[in-house]
Design a protein around this motif. Structure first.
Motif, PDB file in Angstrom:
ATOM      1  N   ARG A  13       0.834  -1.220   0.000  1.00 20.63           N
ATOM      2  CA  ARG A  13       0.000   0.000   0.000  1.00 20.63           C
ATOM      3  C   ARG A  13       0.860   1.258   0.000  1.00 20.63           C
ATOM      4  N   HIS A  14       2.055   1.163   0.586  1.00 23.51           N
ATOM      5  CA  HIS A  14       2.933   2.329   0.729  1.00 23.51           C
ATOM      6  C   HIS A  14       4.300   2.001   0.122  1.00 23.51           C
ATOM      7  N   ARG A  15       4.354   1.845  -1.181  1.00 18.02           N
ATOM      8  CA  ARG A  15       5.573   1.368  -1.847  1.00 18.02           C
ATOM      9  C   ARG A  15       6.747   2.323  -1.665  1.00 18.02           C
ATOM     10  N   TRP A  16       6.476   3.593  -1.497  1.00 16.21           N
ATOM     11  CA  TRP A  16       7.544   4.582  -1.312  1.00 16.21           C
ATOM     12  C   TRP A  16       8.361   4.298  -0.059  1.00 16.21           C
ATOM     13  N   ALA A  17       7.779   3.555   0.891  1.00 14.03           N
ATOM     14  CA  ALA A  17       8.439   3.340   2.181  1.00 14.03           C
ATOM     15  C   ALA A  17       9.426   2.181   2.182  1.00 14.03           C
ATOM     16  N   ILE A  18       9.402   1.341   1.149  1.00  9.15           N
ATOM     17  CA  ILE A  18      10.187   0.103   1.178  1.00  9.15           C
ATOM     18  C   ILE A  18      11.658   0.352   1.472  1.00  9.15           C
ATOM     19  N   GLY A  19      12.263   1.309   0.809  1.00  7.89           N
ATOM     20  CA  GLY A  19      13.685   1.561   1.011  1.00  7.89           C
ATOM     21  C   GLY A  19      14.013   2.445   2.184  1.00  7.89           C
ATOM     22  N   LEU A  20      12.987   2.838   2.954  1.00  5.72           N
ATOM     23  CA  LEU A  20      13.206   3.774   4.054  1.00  5.72           C
ATOM     24  C   LEU A  20      12.925   3.182   5.434  1.00  5.72           C
ATOM     25  N   MET A  21      12.426   1.962   5.482  1.00  4.61           N
ATOM     26  CA  MET A  21      11.930   1.414   6.753  1.00  4.61           C
ATOM     27  C   MET A  21      12.986   1.353   7.847  1.00  4.61           C
ATOM     28  N   GLU A  22      14.221   1.060   7.494  1.00  7.32           N
ATOM     29  CA  GLU A  22      15.270   0.938   8.506  1.00  7.32           C
ATOM     30  C   GLU A  22      16.304   2.053   8.392  1.00  7.32           C
ATOM     31  N   SER A  23      15.935   3.132   7.716  1.00  7.28           N
ATOM     32  CA  SER A  23      16.915   4.183   7.429  1.00  7.28           C
ATOM     33  C   SER A  23      16.908   5.326   8.423  1.00  7.28           C
TER      34      SER A  23
ATOM     35  N   GLN B 145       8.264  -0.014  19.085  1.00  7.14           N
ATOM     36  CA  GLN B 145       7.380  -1.053  19.609  1.00  7.14           C
ATOM     37  C   GLN B 145       7.371  -2.271  18.708  1.00  7.14           C
ATOM     38  N   HIS B 146       7.373  -2.024  17.408  1.00 12.31           N
ATOM     39  CA  HIS B 146       7.371  -3.130  16.452  1.00 12.31           C
ATOM     40  C   HIS B 146       8.644  -3.973  16.591  1.00 12.31           C
ATOM     41  N   HIS B 147       9.793  -3.325  16.579  1.00 15.08           N
ATOM     42  CA  HIS B 147      11.056  -4.054  16.704  1.00 15.08           C
ATOM     43  C   HIS B 147      11.122  -4.818  18.034  1.00 15.08           C
ATOM     44  N   ASP B 148      10.679  -4.175  19.099  1.00 13.29           N
ATOM     45  CA  ASP B 148      10.723  -4.810  20.415  1.00 13.29           C
ATOM     46  C   ASP B 148       9.832  -6.059  20.451  1.00 13.29           C
ATOM     47  N   ALA B 149       8.644  -5.970  19.821  1.00  8.60           N
ATOM     48  CA  ALA B 149       7.718  -7.100  19.820  1.00  8.60           C
ATOM     49  C   ALA B 149       8.270  -8.276  19.016  1.00  8.60           C
ATOM     50  N   VAL B 150       8.930  -7.981  17.896  1.00 10.03           N
ATOM     51  CA  VAL B 150       9.500  -9.054  17.081  1.00 10.03           C
ATOM     52  C   VAL B 150      10.638  -9.748  17.827  1.00 10.03           C
ATOM     53  N   ILE B 151      11.513  -8.953  18.421  1.00 10.91           N
ATOM     54  CA  ILE B 151      12.606  -9.537  19.208  1.00 10.91           C
ATOM     55  C   ILE B 151      12.045 -10.343  20.368  1.00 10.91           C
ATOM     56  N   GLY B 152      11.026  -9.799  21.037  1.00  6.58           N
ATOM     57  CA  GLY B 152      10.411 -10.496  22.162  1.00  6.58           C
ATOM     58  C   GLY B 152       9.826 -11.832  21.751  1.00  6.58           C
ATOM     59  N   CYS B 153       9.192 -11.885  20.588  1.00  3.02           N
ATOM     60  CA  CYS B 153       8.616 -13.137  20.091  1.00  3.02           C
ATOM     61  C   CYS B 153       9.706 -14.184  19.897  1.00  3.02           C
ATOM     62  N   LEU B 154      10.813 -13.786  19.323  1.00  4.27           N
ATOM     63  CA  LEU B 154      11.917 -14.719  19.080  1.00  4.27           C
ATOM     64  C   LEU B 154      12.567 -15.161  20.388  1.00  4.27           C
ATOM     65  N   ARG B 155      12.755 -14.228  21.303  1.00  8.11           N
ATOM     66  CA  ARG B 155      13.379 -14.571  22.583  1.00  8.11           C
ATOM     67  C   ARG B 155      12.495 -15.524  23.394  1.00  8.11           C
ATOM     68  N   GLU B 156      11.191 -15.282  23.385  1.00  9.06           N
ATOM     69  CA  GLU B 156      10.272 -16.161  24.116  1.00  9.06           C
ATOM     70  C   GLU B 156      10.220 -17.556  23.501  1.00  9.06           C
ATOM     71  N   ALA B 157      10.572 -17.652  22.206  1.00 13.17           N
ATOM     72  CA  ALA B 157      10.588 -18.951  21.527  1.00 13.17           C
ATOM     73  C   ALA B 157      11.889 -19.703  21.769  1.00 13.17           C
TER      74      ALA B 157
END
Length: 227
Positions: free
Chosen positions: A103-113, A123-135
């Motif tokens: 939906r927001h193609r302009w953002a693809i190259g900017l997400m981690e910049s 919050q997003h990064h923390d939740a992803v890391i948390g999911c992996l750590r809990e696993a």
């Protein structure tokens, strides 16, 4: 699809007090429509019906606007659900991310910049890391998994956005046009792929995404306890 505003609604919108949220939303909608190259303080001010200097009371510069827009994008991506199997949770998050980036193609190259990420991004990064750590992933393996998954998600989104077709009918038209330019046996393997896969009814390049996810998840499962 968003309905066009009536003249009365448009006038009322332009008279609303300016705020940081309103500036970011206007920039977000403009960029979705016309691309990141179209974004400037002057054009944004015109769209909001104010002088460019008025924007600086709410945002420092264009960079801060881009930071805010990227945070809005991250805010649309579903977080991995708590309590679910890690593969299922990360699959839902990956699929959501690809849908949002479509939906927001302009953002693809900017997400981690961004060097000043917003709360939704963190919050997003923390939740992803948390999911992996809990696993049961170690810190090192969680970092490896996150890097592999995001490289795949962003790379797939970028490749899909750059394809010269969006639907199966368009894929057939493009493939047929390419094949007709060359002798039948010039590129036998490419022809085989096109005829037996791409040109089949209901073909959707997006279906390849989950196949790749399964490969990554299975590989991560095998090495999860090695580091």
């Amino acid at each position: 699809m968003r309905e066009l505003a009536t003249p009365t609604e448009w006038t009322a919108e332009r008279r609303r007090p300016l705020s940081r949220e309103r500036v970011l939303r206007a920039a977000f909608e403009r960029t979705d429509k016309d691309g990141i190259e179209s974004l400037s303080m002057r054009k944004l001010a015109q769209e909001l019906g104010v002088e460019a200097m008025s924007l600086y009371r709410h945002v420092r510069n264009k960079g801060e606007i881009v930071d805010g827009m990227i945070d809005l994008v991250f805010g649309e991506i579903g977080l991995p659900p708590r309590g679910a199997d890690w593969k299922s949770a990360m699959r839902q998050r990956a699929i959501s991310a690809r849908e949002v980036l479509a939906r927001h193609r302009w953002a693809i190259g900017l997400m981690e910049s961004r060097s000043t990420p917003g709360p939704a991004t963190l919050q997003h990064h923390d939740a992803v890391i948390g999911c992996l750590r809990e696993a049961g992933f170690s810190i090192a393996m969680a970092a490896h998994a996150y890097s592999v998954l995001d490289s795949y998600i962003y790379g797939f989104a970028l490749q899909q956005a750059s394809l010269p077709f969006n639907t199966s009918d368009e894929a057939v038209e493009v493939a047929d046009g390419i094949l007709r330019q060359f002798p039948v046996h010039a590129y036998p393997h490419l022809t085989e792929m096109a005829v037996q896969h791409v040109l089949q009814p209901g073909y959707d390049y997006g279906d390849e995404f989950e196949f790749g996810l399964d490969l990554i998840f299975d590989s991560l499962e095998r090495v999860r306890d090695t580091v």
